[in-house]
Design a protein around this motif. Structure first.
Motif, PDB file in Angstrom:
ATOM      1  N   UNK A 321     -17.744 -13.353   2.890  1.00 29.62           N
ATOM      2  CA  UNK A 321     -17.509 -12.022   3.448  1.00 29.62           C
ATOM      3  C   UNK A 321     -16.182 -11.956   4.177  1.00 29.62           C
ATOM      4  N   UNK A 322     -15.885 -13.024   4.878  1.00 21.82           N
ATOM      5  CA  UNK A 322     -14.610 -13.049   5.591  1.00 21.82           C
ATOM      6  C   UNK A 322     -13.442 -13.047   4.608  1.00 21.82           C
ATOM      7  N   UNK A 323     -13.621 -13.794   3.496  1.00 22.37           N
ATOM      8  CA  UNK A 323     -12.569 -13.786   2.469  1.00 22.37           C
ATOM      9  C   UNK A 323     -12.386 -12.403   1.871  1.00 22.37           C
ATOM     10  N   UNK A 324     -13.543 -11.759   1.657  1.00 19.20           N
ATOM     11  CA  UNK A 324     -13.451 -10.398   1.125  1.00 19.20           C
ATOM     12  C   UNK A 324     -12.753  -9.479   2.115  1.00 19.20           C
ATOM     13  N   UNK A 325     -13.154  -9.657   3.405  1.00 22.26           N
ATOM     14  CA  UNK A 325     -12.493  -8.827   4.421  1.00 22.26           C
ATOM     15  C   UNK A 325     -11.012  -9.150   4.509  1.00 22.26           C
ATOM     16  N   UNK A 326     -10.714 -10.433   4.364  1.00 24.27           N
ATOM     17  CA  UNK A 326      -9.300 -10.833   4.424  1.00 24.27           C
ATOM     18  C   UNK A 326      -8.516 -10.218   3.260  1.00 24.27           C
ATOM     19  N   UNK A 327      -9.176 -10.213   2.090  1.00 25.42           N
ATOM     20  CA  UNK A 327      -8.502  -9.596   0.939  1.00 25.42           C
ATOM     21  C   UNK A 327      -8.219  -8.117   1.197  1.00 25.42           C
ATOM     22  N   UNK A 328      -9.246  -7.505   1.770  1.00 22.18           N
ATOM     23  CA  UNK A 328      -9.045  -6.088   2.083  1.00 22.18           C
ATOM     24  C   UNK A 328      -7.975  -5.917   3.155  1.00 22.18           C
ATOM     25  N   UNK A 329      -7.979  -6.862   4.139  1.00 21.12           N
ATOM     26  CA  UNK A 329      -6.950  -6.779   5.176  1.00 21.12           C
ATOM     27  C   UNK A 329      -5.556  -7.014   4.605  1.00 21.12           C
ATOM     28  N   UNK A 330      -5.471  -7.983   3.682  1.00 19.53           N
ATOM     29  CA  UNK A 330      -4.167  -8.241   3.063  1.00 19.53           C
ATOM     30  C   UNK A 330      -3.692  -7.035   2.243  1.00 19.53           C
ATOM     31  N   UNK A 332      -4.449  -4.006   2.955  1.00 21.82           N
ATOM     32  CA  UNK A 332      -4.003  -3.026   3.939  1.00 21.82           C
ATOM     33  C   UNK A 332      -2.638  -3.402   4.498  1.00 21.82           C
ATOM     34  N   UNK A 333      -2.389  -4.713   4.613  1.00 23.92           N
ATOM     35  CA  UNK A 333      -1.086  -5.163   5.115  1.00 23.92           C
ATOM     36  C   UNK A 333       0.046  -4.745   4.189  1.00 23.92           C
ATOM     37  N   UNK A 334      -0.287  -4.768   2.863  1.00 22.95           N
ATOM     38  CA  UNK A 334       0.738  -4.336   1.922  1.00 22.95           C
ATOM     39  C   UNK A 334       1.102  -2.880   2.147  1.00 22.95           C
ATOM     40  N   UNK A 335       0.131  -2.124   2.658  1.00 22.55           N
ATOM     41  CA  UNK A 335       0.404  -0.705   2.892  1.00 22.55           C
ATOM     42  C   UNK A 335       1.071  -0.469   4.259  1.00 22.55           C
ATOM     43  N   UNK A 336       0.860  -1.365   5.139  1.00 21.71           N
ATOM     44  CA  UNK A 336       1.487  -1.171   6.450  1.00 21.71           C
ATOM     45  C   UNK A 336       1.818  -2.539   7.016  1.00 21.71           C
ATOM     46  N   UNK A 337       2.989  -2.690   7.592  1.00 20.08           N
ATOM     47  CA  UNK A 337       3.472  -3.974   8.096  1.00 20.08           C
ATOM     48  C   UNK A 337       2.646  -4.526   9.248  1.00 20.08           C
ATOM     49  N   UNK A 338       2.114  -3.677  10.055  1.00 17.87           N
ATOM     50  CA  UNK A 338       1.358  -4.140  11.206  1.00 17.87           C
ATOM     51  C   UNK A 338       0.067  -4.843  10.794  1.00 17.87           C
ATOM     52  N   UNK A 339      -0.506  -4.407   9.671  1.00 19.78           N
ATOM     53  CA  UNK A 339      -1.735  -5.048   9.191  1.00 19.78           C
ATOM     54  C   UNK A 339      -1.499  -6.495   8.789  1.00 19.78           C
TER      55      UNK A 339
END
Length: 535
Positions: A321-330, A332-339
């Motif tokens: 789940x954390x990996x999945x969340x990390x993927x989603x976070x990554x 989101x990071x591509x969409x915004x630098x702060x992420x």
């Protein structure tokens, strides 16, 4: 009467007695036991004589003469009499019974026969006792000594060593004969036993067979006045020697004691065996309890392993789940630098979760707690990713509005010819040509507050105004780089923020007031440090 005259040439029986009966001195020491019986009678009959039938070498004659009793010895063996003559003793050669029968009535105080009765027949023994009773004075003594058949070795072997012996006579039989012929009293003296055996407690079977007194004597006293008899009461009241019965009883007592000791030892051994058996049973019971405890421990270990596997599965699920969340976070990071910075923080959280997951072997409860914590963090990261995505969408919407505002603005229409020229000469080249003049123009306006306010009124386009403020900030930062807060440091702590965003906000805040370049840099640094401190 005595068969010793048929034993061979003269001197044979004397030599035989010296070898097997003992030396003269030994025999005298043995015969001294009778003196306590003789001495009291001397006071009653000081001049009376004594006769010794079968006197042999004359040891008893010599003892009585020394005690003051005139004694005559009678013997058939001439060799024996020769020894008596050499000592000056009074002896007669002849038959002892015939000599006794020729003595007058009540003429003797002592009639003795040492080792004679075993050589004669029983009829001759009875004659000897009758004649002795006749010739003895009142209170006189008849002494008859003979081998003791109570001694098994004497009765079965030593007695027959003398070829002139006829048969052993039991003490009870020999004592009965004087009683039968009306002597006042008789006493049995058992003689020549071992002194050590008399007091020894360790009686062996050999002692029973050979330890009883080898000789015994019957001392019979003729009837007399009570005062005469009283003189010998102490002698007749004593016990002499060792009987077969006493030795056998002592031997039986020793055997019984040994049996009792063995039985006691056996009982002790049995009790020890029972104790050892009870200890063995206790040890077996403890072993069974230990086995039960071991089985229980194995069950608990299996249960712990099962829980550990379950916790590990939960941890793995949390990691997924954390990996999945990390993927989603990554994403989101591509969409915004702060992420990106927060995704790095999530990566650190992931590594920390992996490290904690490895410790679950010994910390199952803590692992479950960490798994739940990781799961909550994953949910938080997913939530942050969703927020970042929402913010990206908002930024995109604002950008579209800005673009639409730019396209609909008067400046966009006025600068249409300029864009046409730039397309004809190329955008990159035009940017390179206009960059420096634009920087100088922006700095010139920024240093003049009145001109700056005028420009703000005629340039209300947010996107254009933000871009001019960005150009100004880049120029200021190029002239005064922020050494206290390096960009690399911000990235390392996963707390970097977009400098463009800060510059844009500061530009908006400073539209209506004058602010120096140093103040702008200070505020940028302060805000960056504040965000870093929060992280």
């Amino acid at each position: 009467m005595d068969d010793r005259q048929n034993s061979g040439p003269d001197g044979f029986y004397r030599s035989f007695e010296e070898r097997y009966r003992g030396s003269r001195e030994l025999i005298k020491s043995r015969l001294s036991v009778y003196l306590p019986f003789i001495r009291p009678l001397r006071s009653v009959y000081p001049d009376a004589g004594a006769v010794d039938l079968g006197c042999g070498r004359g040891e008893w004659l010599e003892i009585l003469n020394q005690a003051g009793v005139q004694t005559v010895g009678v013997d058939l063996d001439q060799g024996m009499l020769t020894a008596c003559h050499e000592l000056g003793l009074t002896v007669e050669h002849g038959d002892a019974l015939a000599y006794l029968s020729g003595l007058p009535d009540e003429s003797q105080v002592v009639v003795s026969a040492f080792h004679v009765v075993e050589h004669i027949s029983f009829d001759q023994l009875q004659t000897l006792v009758r004649e002795a009773l006749r010739v003895l004075k009142p209170g006189g003594l008849l002494i008859m000594e003979t081998p003791n058949p109570e001694n098994i070795v004497v009765a079965t072997r030593n007695f027959y060593l003398d070829p002139t012996h006829q048969r052993p006579i039991p003490p009870d039989l020999l004592a009965f004969v004087p009683d039968y012929y009306r002597f006042a009293r008789t006493k049995t003296l058992r003689l020549q036993e071992s002194p050590e055996l008399a007091t020894s407690k360790n009686i062996s079977l050999q002692d029973v067979l050979s330890g009883a007194s080898p000789d015994y004597a019957i001392v019979a006293q003729k009837r007399a006045a009570d005062d005469v008899l009283a003189l010998l009461d102490s002698c007749f009241s004593q016990e002499y020697g060792l009987t077969l019965e006493s030795l056998a009883a002592r031997y039986d007592g020793r055997i019984d004691q040994r049996i009792a000791t063995v039985e006691s030892a056996a009982k002790l051994a049995e009790s020890r065996a029972l104790l050892a058996e009870s200890r063995a049973q206790l040890a077996e019971s403890r072993a069974q309890q230990a086995e039960l405890r071991e089985q229980e421990a194995q069950s608990r270990a299996k249960l712990a392993e099962s829980r550990e596997g379950e916790a590990e599965s939960r941890a793995q699920l949390a990691e997924l789940r954390e990996g999945e969340a990390e993927s989603r976070a990554q994403l989101a990071e591509l969409r915004e630098g702060e992420a990106e910075s927060r995704a790095q923080l999530a990566e650190l959280g992931k590594r920390e979760a992996e490290t904690r997951a490895k410790r679950t072997e010994s910390r199952i409860p803590e692992l479950e707690f960490q798994a739940k914590l990781a799961e909550s963090r994953a949910y938080a990261a997913a939530h942050r990713a969703e927020q970042a995505e929402s913010r990206a969408q908002q930024v995109e919407a604002i950008r579209v509005q800005h673009v639409e505002a730019i396209y609909g603005s008067t400046s966009w229409r006025i600068t249409a010819p300029l864009r046409a020229v730039s397309r004809s000469i190329g955008i990159p080249r035009m940017r390179a040509v206009l960059r420096d003049p634009m920087w100088h123009a922006v700095l010139y306006v920024a240093r003049r507050p009145k001109l700056k306010r005028f420009g703000m009124r005629i340039l209300p386009i947010p996107g254009l105004l933000a871009r001019l403020q960005q150009i100004r900030s880049e120029q200021l930062l190029s002239e005064n780089p922020p050494a206290e807060v390096p960009v690399a440091s911000l990235h390392n702590t996963a707390q970097a923020v977009k400098i463009d965003e800060i510059r844009h906000r500061l530009s908006i805040e400073n539209q209506e007031s004058e602010i120096s370049n140093d103040e702008i840099l200070r505020r940028i640094r302060t805000e960056l440090e504040h965000k870093n401190a929060k992280q």
